[in-house]
Write a protein that holds these residues in place. Structure first.
Motif, PDB file in Angstrom:
ATOM      1  N   UNK A 321       0.697  -1.086  -0.204  1.00 27.21           N
ATOM      2  CA  UNK A 321      -0.128   0.036  -0.085  1.00 27.21           C
ATOM      3  C   UNK A 321       0.933   1.136  -0.033  1.00 27.21           C
ATOM      4  N   UNK A 322       2.286   1.320   0.338  1.00 29.21           N
ATOM      5  CA  UNK A 322       3.013   2.250   0.212  1.00 29.21           C
ATOM      6  C   UNK A 322       3.643   2.556  -0.928  1.00 29.21           C
ATOM      7  N   UNK A 323       3.656   1.459  -1.788  1.00 33.23           N
ATOM      8  CA  UNK A 323       4.172   1.317  -3.082  1.00 33.23           C
ATOM      9  C   UNK A 323       3.203   1.890  -4.219  1.00 33.23           C
ATOM     10  N   UNK A 324       2.027   1.171  -4.175  1.00 33.73           N
ATOM     11  CA  UNK A 324       0.944   1.674  -4.912  1.00 33.73           C
ATOM     12  C   UNK A 324      -0.002   2.453  -3.957  1.00 33.73           C
ATOM     13  N   UNK A 325       0.221   3.879  -3.914  1.00 38.28           N
ATOM     14  CA  UNK A 325      -0.295   4.479  -2.895  1.00 38.28           C
ATOM     15  C   UNK A 325      -1.916   4.656  -2.716  1.00 38.28           C
ATOM     16  N   UNK A 326      -2.462   4.521  -4.007  1.00 36.26           N
ATOM     17  CA  UNK A 326      -4.019   4.420  -3.888  1.00 36.26           C
ATOM     18  C   UNK A 326      -4.391   3.595  -5.134  1.00 36.26           C
ATOM     19  N   UNK A 327      -5.658   3.407  -5.215  1.00 31.94           N
ATOM     20  CA  UNK A 327      -6.184   2.650  -6.458  1.00 31.94           C
ATOM     21  C   UNK A 327      -6.713   3.748  -7.608  1.00 31.94           C
ATOM     22  N   UNK A 328      -6.427   5.000  -7.442  1.00 34.17           N
ATOM     23  CA  UNK A 328      -6.844   5.839  -8.512  1.00 34.17           C
ATOM     24  C   UNK A 328      -5.557   6.400  -9.303  1.00 34.17           C
ATOM     25  N   UNK A 329      -5.244   5.560 -10.437  1.00 33.25           N
ATOM     26  CA  UNK A 329      -4.183   5.658 -11.043  1.00 33.25           C
ATOM     27  C   UNK A 329      -4.131   5.435 -12.575  1.00 33.25           C
ATOM     28  N   UNK A 330      -3.420   5.737 -13.499  1.00 30.95           N
ATOM     29  CA  UNK A 330      -3.277   5.258 -14.811  1.00 30.95           C
ATOM     30  C   UNK A 330      -2.040   4.456 -15.007  1.00 30.95           C
ATOM     31  N   UNK A 331      -2.183   3.521 -15.600  1.00 32.97           N
ATOM     32  CA  UNK A 331      -1.116   2.690 -15.674  1.00 32.97           C
ATOM     33  C   UNK A 331      -0.707   2.185 -17.265  1.00 32.97           C
ATOM     34  N   UNK A 332       0.452   2.051 -17.479  1.00 40.73           N
ATOM     35  CA  UNK A 332       1.008   1.762 -18.800  1.00 40.73           C
ATOM     36  C   UNK A 332       2.270   0.909 -18.778  1.00 40.73           C
ATOM     37  N   UNK A 333       2.399  -0.055 -19.724  1.00 45.01           N
ATOM     38  CA  UNK A 333       3.435  -0.906 -19.691  1.00 45.01           C
ATOM     39  C   UNK A 333       4.313  -0.460 -20.980  1.00 45.01           C
ATOM     40  N   UNK A 334       5.579  -0.433 -20.612  1.00 46.41           N
ATOM     41  CA  UNK A 334       6.692   0.139 -21.369  1.00 46.41           C
ATOM     42  C   UNK A 334       7.840  -0.844 -21.474  1.00 46.41           C
ATOM     43  N   UNK A 335       7.970  -1.518 -22.591  1.00 48.37           N
ATOM     44  CA  UNK A 335       8.974  -2.432 -22.510  1.00 48.37           C
ATOM     45  C   UNK A 335       8.638  -3.436 -21.122  1.00 48.37           C
ATOM     46  N   UNK A 336       9.682  -3.316 -20.552  1.00 42.86           N
ATOM     47  CA  UNK A 336      10.038  -4.496 -19.093  1.00 42.86           C
ATOM     48  C   UNK A 336       9.174  -3.696 -17.822  1.00 42.86           C
ATOM     49  N   UNK A 337       8.886  -2.487 -18.037  1.00 43.10           N
ATOM     50  CA  UNK A 337       8.578  -1.496 -17.270  1.00 43.10           C
ATOM     51  C   UNK A 337       6.979  -1.324 -17.061  1.00 43.10           C
ATOM     52  N   UNK A 338       6.473  -1.048 -15.833  1.00 45.07           N
ATOM     53  CA  UNK A 338       5.163  -0.753 -15.600  1.00 45.07           C
ATOM     54  C   UNK A 338       5.006   0.630 -14.888  1.00 45.07           C
ATOM     55  N   UNK A 339       4.574   1.810 -15.695  1.00 43.52           N
ATOM     56  CA  UNK A 339       4.605   3.131 -15.119  1.00 43.52           C
ATOM     57  C   UNK A 339       3.167   3.414 -14.502  1.00 43.52           C
ATOM     58  N   UNK A 340       3.143   3.855 -13.447  1.00 47.02           N
ATOM     59  CA  UNK A 340       1.878   4.229 -12.568  1.00 47.02           C
ATOM     60  C   UNK A 340       2.029   5.625 -12.453  1.00 47.02           C
TER      61      UNK A 340
END
Ligand SMILES: [Zn+2]
Length: 384
Positions: A321-340
Motif C-alpha cells: 500500500x505504500x508502493x501503489x499509494x492509491x487505487x486511483x491511477x493510470x497505468x502503462x506497460x513500457x517494455x519491461x517496465x510498468x509506469x503508474x
C-alpha cells in the motif's frame, strides 16, 4: 491504597458495564479505559518504576507486594512471574504506580498500570490499562503532525477516540482491545505526548462521532486525491457518513499525486502472491472500471496464456500500500517496465487528513471539518 482501590473499582465496573451493554453500542456507556497490548511474546522485559507501587493478582485483586523505586527484569517461569528475585505465583499480575506515577517498560514510559500475562510458552505479554483520554494523547502524534493547525488536530483526536471505542467493542473476548502498532493505531505511551496534541485531546475531552446514536468505525487516510471513497466498496459497512464526498481541499497536499515505476517481474510476483500461479508472460495491464470517486474497481491483466481480472484493492495490497499509494491511477506497460501515475494516498475512506489540514488553515472549525467528511454524523459528548 485508596487510589488503587478507586482505580480498580472504576476500571472493573466500567469494563463490566460497558461490555454488558456494548450490544447497544451507545456512546453513553463508553468505557473510560482501554487495554493496549504494548508487548507480545517477550522472553524478558526491563521494568522501572519511580516512587511507590503495588503488585497485585489480576484475578482476585490481592496485593502481592508493595514497594518503592523498582528497576528490574520481568520473566516467566512455569506458573510464576518473576521480577528479578521476586516470584509471584500467578499467571496475570498488575503493577500499579502511585497516582500520576509512570512505568518505564523497555525504555518507553507509560501512564496507568501494566498487566503482565504469562503465556503457555513462557513468554510474556504486557498490557497497558490506561485512561482512554491518556491513550489518545499517546497516539495522536503518530497519526498527524503536532505542528498542524489545532482545529485539524482536534478533528483527528475525535476520530482516534471514536475509532478506539469501536475497537473496544470488537475485542471483548481478548486479553486486550488494541495493539500498539500499525494494526490498530500506533501508540507510544507518554513518550509520544506533545503539548499541542495533548491540547487537542483536552479541548475535545470525551467527544466522539456518532451516527444514529452509535459510534462507528471512523476511518481516515492521508490524502483522498479529489474524492473520498465509499466504504461499502471496500468493506461490509454501508452508512451515510462513509459514502464518500468530493474534496477540493487536498489539491496542495504533498501526496496529491504520485508516480511509480515497477518491473513486469514485480507485477508477476504480486500475482503469485495472490494465488495466480503459471500466469504466463504479462502483455498488458488494462483498467476495467472505475467507481464514482475515480478509483479503479478492476484491472485486467493480459498474458500470453490468459486474462486475469483482479480487484484493484487486492492488486494494491499485493504490491504494497505504500508502493501503489492509491487505487486511483493510470497505468502503462513500457517494455519491461510498468509506469503508474496516481492520485492520493490511502484507502480514501472518511477524513482526508491533508484536506482537514487545509480546511483548518482556511478557518474551518473541527466541527465543520468532521461534518464535511462524515455527512449526517453527529458529535456527542460522553455522559459521565
Ligand atoms: Zn482530499
Amino acid at each position: 491504597m485508596k487510589y488503587r482501590i478507586k482505580f480498580l473499582t472504576i476500571l472493573i465496573v466500567i469494563l463490566v458495564i460497558s461490555y454488558q451493554l456494548s450490544v447497544v453500542s451507545s456512546f453513553a456507556y463508553s468505557p473510560r479505559f482501554i487495554r493496549v497490548a504494548i508487548v507480545q511474546d517477550a522472553v524478558s522485559l526491563s521494568l522501572r518504576v519511580r516512587g511507590s507501587y503495588e503488585v497485585f493478582d489480576s484475578l482476585n485483586q490481592k496485593v502481592l507486594y508493595r514497594g518503592k523505586n523498582l528497576k528490574t527484569t520481568v520473566t516467566a517461569s512455569g506458573g510464576a512471574i518473576l521480577m528479578g528475585m521476586m516470584h509471584f505465583n500467578a499467571n496475570k499480575i498488575f503493577i500499579q504506580p502511585k497516582k500520576d506515577g509512570v512505568i518505564v517498560l523497555d525504555g518507553r514510559s507509560f501512564r496507568g498500570c501494566i498487566q503482565f500475562i504469562q503465556k503457555d510458552n513462557l513468554r510474556l505479554s504486557a498490557i497497558n490499562f490506561i485512561d482512554l483520554e491518556d491513550y489518545i494523547k499517546g497516539i495522536l502524534y503518530h497519526e498527524v503532525s503536532h505542528y498542524w493547525p489545532l482545529e485539524a488536530l482536534k478533528a483527528q483526536a475525535i476520530l482516534c477516540r471514536t475509532y478506539a471505542l469501536y475497537q473496544i467493542q470488537e475485542s471483548k473476548a481478548k486479553d486486550y482491545d488494541v495493539t500498539s502498532d500499525i494494526y490498530s493505531q500506533v501508540y507510544g505511551g507518554k513518550s509520544s505526548e506533545r503539548y499541542r496534541t495533548n491540547k487537542a485531546v483536552d479541548k475535545t475531552q470525551y467527544e466522539v462521532l456518532t451516527y444514529q446514536e452509535r459510534i462507528f468505525s471512523t476511518y481516515y487516510h492521508a490524502t483522498c486525491g479529489g474524492h473520498t471513497q465509499d466504504a461499502s466498496l471496500l468493506w461490509r459497512i454501508d452508512i451515510p457518513p462513509l459514502k464518500g464526498v468530493s474534496c477540493n481541499f487536498c489539491a496542495d497536499s504533498p501526496h496529491f499525486s504520485w508516480h511509480k515505476v515497477l518491473s513486469l517481474k514485480q507485477i508477476k510476483d504480486a500475482l503469485l502472491k495472490l494465488g495466480y500461479s503459471d500466469c504466463g508472460t504479462i502483455k498488458d495491464i488494462i483498467i476495467s472500471g472505475r467507481d464514482k470517486s475515480g478509483r479503479i474497481t478492476y484491472l485486467k491483466i493480459t498474458t500470453n496464456k490468459k486474462d486475469i481480472k483482479i480487484p484493484a484493492k487486492d492488486f494494491r495490497n499485493a504490491l504494497g500500500p505504500n508502493v501503489i499509494r492509491s487505487t486511483n491511477f493510470d497505468v502503462k506497460v513500457v517494455d519491461q517496465d510498468v509506469v503508474f501515475v496516481g492520485s492520493g494516498w490511502g484507502h480514501g475512506v472518511g477524513l482526508c487528513q491533508w484536506g482537514a489540514y487545509f480546511m483548518a488553515k482556511q478557518g474551518y472549525s473541527y466541527e465543520q471539518i468532521l461534518q464535511y467528511y462524515y455527512p449526517q454524523a453527529q458529535l456527542k459528548t460522553r455522559a459521565d
